[in-house]
Design an enzyme around this catalytic site. Structure first.
Site, mmCIF file in Angstrom:
data_model
loop_
_atom_site.group_PDB
_atom_site.id
_atom_site.type_symbol
_atom_site.label_atom_id
_atom_site.label_comp_id
_atom_site.label_asym_id
_atom_site.label_seq_id
_atom_site.Cartn_x
_atom_site.Cartn_y
_atom_site.Cartn_z
ATOM 1 N N LEU A 50 0.869 -1.166 0.000
ATOM 2 C CA LEU A 50 0.000 0.000 0.000
ATOM 3 C C LEU A 50 0.908 1.218 0.000
ATOM 4 O O LEU A 50 1.837 1.302 0.806
ATOM 5 C CB LEU A 50 -0.898 -0.022 1.239
ATOM 6 C CG LEU A 50 -2.092 0.940 1.307
ATOM 7 C CD1 LEU A 50 -3.005 0.767 0.097
ATOM 8 C CD2 LEU A 50 -2.882 0.698 2.590
ATOM 9 N N ASP A 51 0.669 2.148 -0.922
ATOM 10 C CA ASP A 51 1.518 3.334 -1.049
ATOM 11 C C ASP A 51 1.667 4.053 0.285
ATOM 12 O O ASP A 51 0.721 4.091 1.077
ATOM 13 C CB ASP A 51 0.916 4.313 -2.057
ATOM 14 C CG ASP A 51 1.039 3.832 -3.493
ATOM 15 O OD1 ASP A 51 1.806 2.882 -3.728
ATOM 16 O OD2 ASP A 51 0.370 4.408 -4.366
ATOM 17 N N PRO A 52 2.823 4.662 0.542
ATOM 18 C CA PRO A 52 3.004 5.404 1.801
ATOM 19 C C PRO A 52 1.925 6.450 2.054
ATOM 20 O O PRO A 52 1.464 6.611 3.185
ATOM 21 C CB PRO A 52 4.384 6.045 1.618
ATOM 22 C CG PRO A 52 5.122 5.101 0.730
ATOM 23 C CD PRO A 52 4.075 4.590 -0.230
#
Length: 306
Positions: A50-52
């Protein structure tokens, strides 16, 4: 100087799944590292990333349940997001440098709806440049950050739902709150980019929250702070298997055979499925080939829980 004592393990060796509601600003690896400290075990891995900048559902396997991660069917995902029309960035999200700024307030709701409709269904999508896709053995985002020109080929994805929930006009920009349901491999950032491009004003993502991955939703999830206050799994092994896989009932004799790694007669269930005893205890995950339903993972092998 004395040796540092090992952290106290907070879960049993069978383990289970941890469904985390990730905070923004953390990588998936950051989440794993913190969970290892909280639960006192290094046997933790995550299913997908999951993207930062994103928040929401991230699925982790703990102890023996790490072996489940590669078998989970997490092919559908759901998000809520905010798209800003009128500005394109180098990363297709708010963390990148602004490339263009074009007034978007003139766009009518019908134009926006038509653009959204064109990006719904089975489409060809060029992934976001800052993605984890490998090019020549190196992640695309690493090449981009090194200053390379990254070109990725379009890939087929399915966007089963792309709906505008609300619109706000802000200083010449148009902010859209949207919900997206899509196949694995779909980039919501790329949807924002492509919607803005189709409307002639550019677009990028300013917020992203994953609300579901496969069968796991925010209802299953806990924040890291809640986990630290009460270190426990969201789903023990039996609960995780029942939620994640189709299943068949087995008797005591069949359970003993599976614990020894032997196969059962098939019953016609496609794909990987679970074998459960009458009380809901997971014994193994099976897959049928020909005249055999063979274990692909024995949850409770003989000797582990005897």
């Amino acid at each position: 100087m004395g040796e540092r004592s090992a952290p106290t393990r907070r879960v049993d060796p069978l383990g289970g799944l941890l469904v985390v509601d990730k905070d923004g600003g953390m990588t998936s690896h950051d989440v794993v590292a913190r969970c290892r400290k909280i639960l006192g075990t290094r046997k933790i891995g995550h299913a997908g990333t999951l993207d930062p900048m994103a928040t929401g559902v991230l699925v982790l396997g703990v102890e023996r349940a790490t072996k489940l991660l590669g078998l989970l069917t997490l092919t559908t995902k759901a998000y809520t997001a905010t798209i800003r029309l009128g500005s394109a960035t180098t990363t297709d999200d708010a963390e990148g440098e602004v490339l263009t700024t074009v007034p978007a307030g003139h766009l009518g709701d019908a134009e926006v709806a038509a653009g959204v409709a064109a990006l719904t269904g089975d489409i060809q999508q060029v992934p976001a440049t800052v993605s984890a896709i490998k090019i020549g053995g190196e992640r695309a985002y690493a090449r981009h950050r090194a200053g390379e020109q990254v070109e990725l080929a379009a890939r087929p994805v399915t966007v089963s739902r792309f709906e505008v929930l609300a619109r706000r006009d802000v200083a010449g920009f148009v902010d859209l709150d949207v919900v997206v349901e899509c196949s694995s491999g779909t980039y919501v950032r790329a949807l924002a980019r492509d919607l803005g491009a189709a409307l002639g004003v550019g677009g990028h993502l300013t917020a992203l929250r994953r609300t579901r991955v496969g069968p796991f939703t925010l209802d299953h999830a806990r924040t890291l702070d809640a986990l630290a206050d009460e270190p426990r799994l969201n789903l023990d092994m039996d609960e995780a298997v029942r939620i994640a896989f189709p299943h068949r009932a087995i008797d005591a004799r069949e359970a003993e055979s599976l614990r020894d790694g032997r196969w059962l007669d098939p019953v016609g269930i496609p794909g990987v499925y679970a074998a459960l005893t009458a009380d809901g205890t997971a014994i193994a995950l099976l897959e049928e080939k020909g005249k055999r339903a063979s274990p692909v993972f024995v949850v409770r092998p003989r000797g582990l829980v005897d």
